[in-house]
Design a protein around this motif. Structure first.
Motif, PDB file in Angstrom:
ATOM      1  N   LYS A  19      24.470   8.519   7.427  1.00 29.69           N
ATOM      2  CA  LYS A  19      24.941   7.171   7.705  1.00 29.69           C
ATOM      3  C   LYS A  19      24.599   6.261   6.528  1.00 29.69           C
ATOM      4  O   LYS A  19      23.431   6.101   6.180  1.00 29.69           O
ATOM      5  CB  LYS A  19      24.288   6.651   8.983  1.00 29.69           C
ATOM      6  N   ARG A  73      29.230  -5.575  14.174  1.00 28.54           N
ATOM      7  CA  ARG A  73      28.074  -6.435  14.442  1.00 28.54           C
ATOM      8  C   ARG A  73      28.499  -7.673  15.220  1.00 28.54           C
ATOM      9  O   ARG A  73      27.689  -8.259  15.926  1.00 28.54           O
ATOM     10  CB  ARG A  73      27.341  -6.754  13.140  1.00 28.54           C
ATOM     11  N   LYS A 127      29.332   8.954   8.670  1.00 32.75           N
ATOM     12  CA  LYS A 127      29.742   7.567   8.890  1.00 32.75           C
ATOM     13  C   LYS A 127      29.461   6.690   7.683  1.00 32.75           C
ATOM     14  O   LYS A 127      28.378   6.784   7.145  1.00 32.75           O
ATOM     15  CB  LYS A 127      28.946   7.096  10.105  1.00 32.75           C
ATOM     16  N   SER A 160      34.193   0.207  12.388  1.00 27.23           N
ATOM     17  CA  SER A 160      34.880  -1.041  12.713  1.00 27.23           C
ATOM     18  C   SER A 160      35.666  -1.613  11.541  1.00 27.23           C
ATOM     19  O   SER A 160      36.809  -2.026  11.696  1.00 27.23           O
ATOM     20  CB  SER A 160      33.857  -2.058  13.216  1.00 27.23           C
ATOM     21  N   TYR A 185      38.290   3.549  17.107  1.00 31.35           N
ATOM     22  CA  TYR A 185      38.801   2.490  17.982  1.00 31.35           C
ATOM     23  C   TYR A 185      40.298   2.660  18.229  1.00 31.35           C
ATOM     24  O   TYR A 185      40.869   1.982  19.073  1.00 31.35           O
ATOM     25  CB  TYR A 185      38.486   1.116  17.368  1.00 31.35           C
TER      26      TYR A 185
HETATM   27  C1  PBG Z   1      23.861   0.872  15.332  1.00 29.71           C
HETATM   28  C2  PBG Z   1      25.242   1.207  14.935  1.00 29.71           C
HETATM   29  C3  PBG Z   1      26.094   0.554  14.050  1.00 29.71           C
HETATM   30  C4  PBG Z   1      27.319   1.202  14.116  1.00 29.71           C
HETATM   31  C5  PBG Z   1      27.176   2.252  14.995  1.00 29.71           C
HETATM   32  N1  PBG Z   1      25.874   2.267  15.481  1.00 29.71           N
HETATM   33  C6  PBG Z   1      25.892  -0.698  13.257  1.00 29.71           C
HETATM   34  C7  PBG Z   1      24.990  -0.711  12.102  1.00 29.71           C
HETATM   35  O1  PBG Z   1      24.403   0.281  11.706  1.00 29.71           O
HETATM   36  O2  PBG Z   1      24.845  -1.820  11.608  1.00 29.71           O
HETATM   37  C8  PBG Z   1      28.557   0.797  13.360  1.00 29.71           C
HETATM   38  C9  PBG Z   1      29.848   1.214  13.972  1.00 29.71           C
HETATM   39  C10 PBG Z   1      31.043   0.506  13.467  1.00 29.71           C
HETATM   40  O3  PBG Z   1      31.006  -0.243  12.465  1.00 29.71           O
HETATM   41  O4  PBG Z   1      32.100   0.687  14.082  1.00 29.71           O
HETATM   42  N2  PBG Z   1      22.906   0.998  14.352  1.00 29.71           N
END
Ligand code: PBG
Length: 319
Positions: free
Chosen positions: A191, A201, A244, A270, A309
């Motif tokens: 990630k 967020r 991711k 997202s 999504y």
């Molecule tokens: C929680 C989390 C996040 C996402 C998935 N789990 C946000 C982040 O790490 O700030 C992001 C998913 C997305 O952007 O669709 N930590």
């Protein structure tokens, strides 16, 4: 071989099916709530009753599963809402497990603290004036407690996304101790600290109140480090891994696919969704074709399943 659609279909190398798509849902308190996210057209904060309806629609479309996030009533430094037995995702899981959709869908629960901490970081914070540090080790216990609570409430899979070191082992121990040894861990092993999480967020109300996530999420320039993160998580007992973001990191997905023989998923995050939607709204891209091309690219790179999504829209196209 490209002259007709039947010919193209015959020689097509990459296929998608609705069962490979996982739909993220954002659960919020209340009843009858269906609140659209400004930066994510077509994505909603849903109260549990509405989420059950959405799950039934997703199941009818043949989607593979759901990935659940929660917006708690209140936030605090200990992320109480994450591991509370009556937390929003725990309540949602119990309701979903009672619904007819549960037999057809894999219910995945995201495990992280950022939606539940008052400061919006994914771990415990040690603050000293303007200086702060995310405390890795003191976070592990709460993550493990969260995962066990979610599994007890009915999660078929728990998916830690926090990027703390050692969390997969801590979660595995907690699940085993709670008699939940059958519950697999889908680790967000690779990630990256990404600008493409911006709209999420807003959806999950989880923006850090100070600083950023670069001290725990990976530097986008590093593919070797991503492989090392996957190694560590598999060594600790992860059953599946999640990559991711997806589109800006297709090479990392490909590298992981060639190296590891575990199920690999990718999260079309997202920002990837929002930038396509923004272009659709302006008539700059053809929605259906651009959506499917983006998903096929992720599959072609080596992802077995895709968190997106677009899951419902794509499932409709796939029929
Ligand atoms: C929680 C989390 C996040 C996402 C998935 N789990 C946000 C982040 O790490 O700030 C992001 C998913 C997305 O952007 O669709 N930590």
């Amino acid at each position: 071989m490209r002259r007709t659609e039947p010919l193209r279909a015959l020689v097509r190398e990459t296929h998608l099916e609705p069962g490979a798509l996982i739909l993220p849902l954002f659960l919020c308190p209340g009843e009858g709530v269906r609140r659209e996210i400004g930066s994510m057209p077509g994505v909603f904060n849903l109260s549990v009753d509405e989420a059950v309806k959405e799950a039934e629609a997703a199941a009818a479309l043949g989607i593979g599963g759901l990935l659940l996030f929660g917006l708690p009533e209140s936030k605090d430094e200990q992320a109480t809402g994450a591991w509370d037995e009556e937390g929003i995702v725990q309540l949602g899981l119990r309701a979903l497990q009672q619904s007819s959709a549960a037999k057809k869908l894999v219910l995945m629960a995201d495990v992280c603290l950022c939606e539940y901490t008052s400061h919006g970081h994914c771990g415990m914070v040690k603050k000293d004036g303007d200086e702060y540090e995310i405390e890795n080790d003191s976070t592990l216990g709460l993550l493990a407690r969260t995962a066990a609570s979610l599994a007890r409430a009915g999660a078929d899979v728990v998916a830690p996304s926090d990027m703390m070191d050692g969390r997969v082992a801590a979660i595995r121990d907690a699940l085993d101790e709670a008699g939940l040894d059958q519950v697999p861990i889908l680790s967000y092993a690779s990630k990256f600290a990404s600008a493409f999480y911006g709209p999420f967020r807003e959806a999950a109300d989880s923006a850090p109140q100070f600083g950023d996530r670069r001290s725990y999420q990976m530097d986008g320039a590093n593919v070797r480090e991503a492989m090392r993160e996957i190694d560590l998580d598999l060594g600790e007992g992860a059953d599946m891994i999640l990559m991711k973001p997806a589109m800006p990191y297709l090479d990392v997905i490909r590298a992981a696919r060639e190296r590891y023989d575990v199920p690999i998923g990718a999260y079309q995050v997202s920002g990837e969704y929002s930038m396509l939607q923004a272009a659709f709204a302006r008539g700059w891209l053809e929605p259906k074709r651009a959506m499917m091309e983006s998903l096929v690219s992720i599959r072609r790179a080596g992802a077995g399943f895709i968190v997106t999504y677009f899951a419902e829209e794509a499932a409709k196209v796939l029929g």
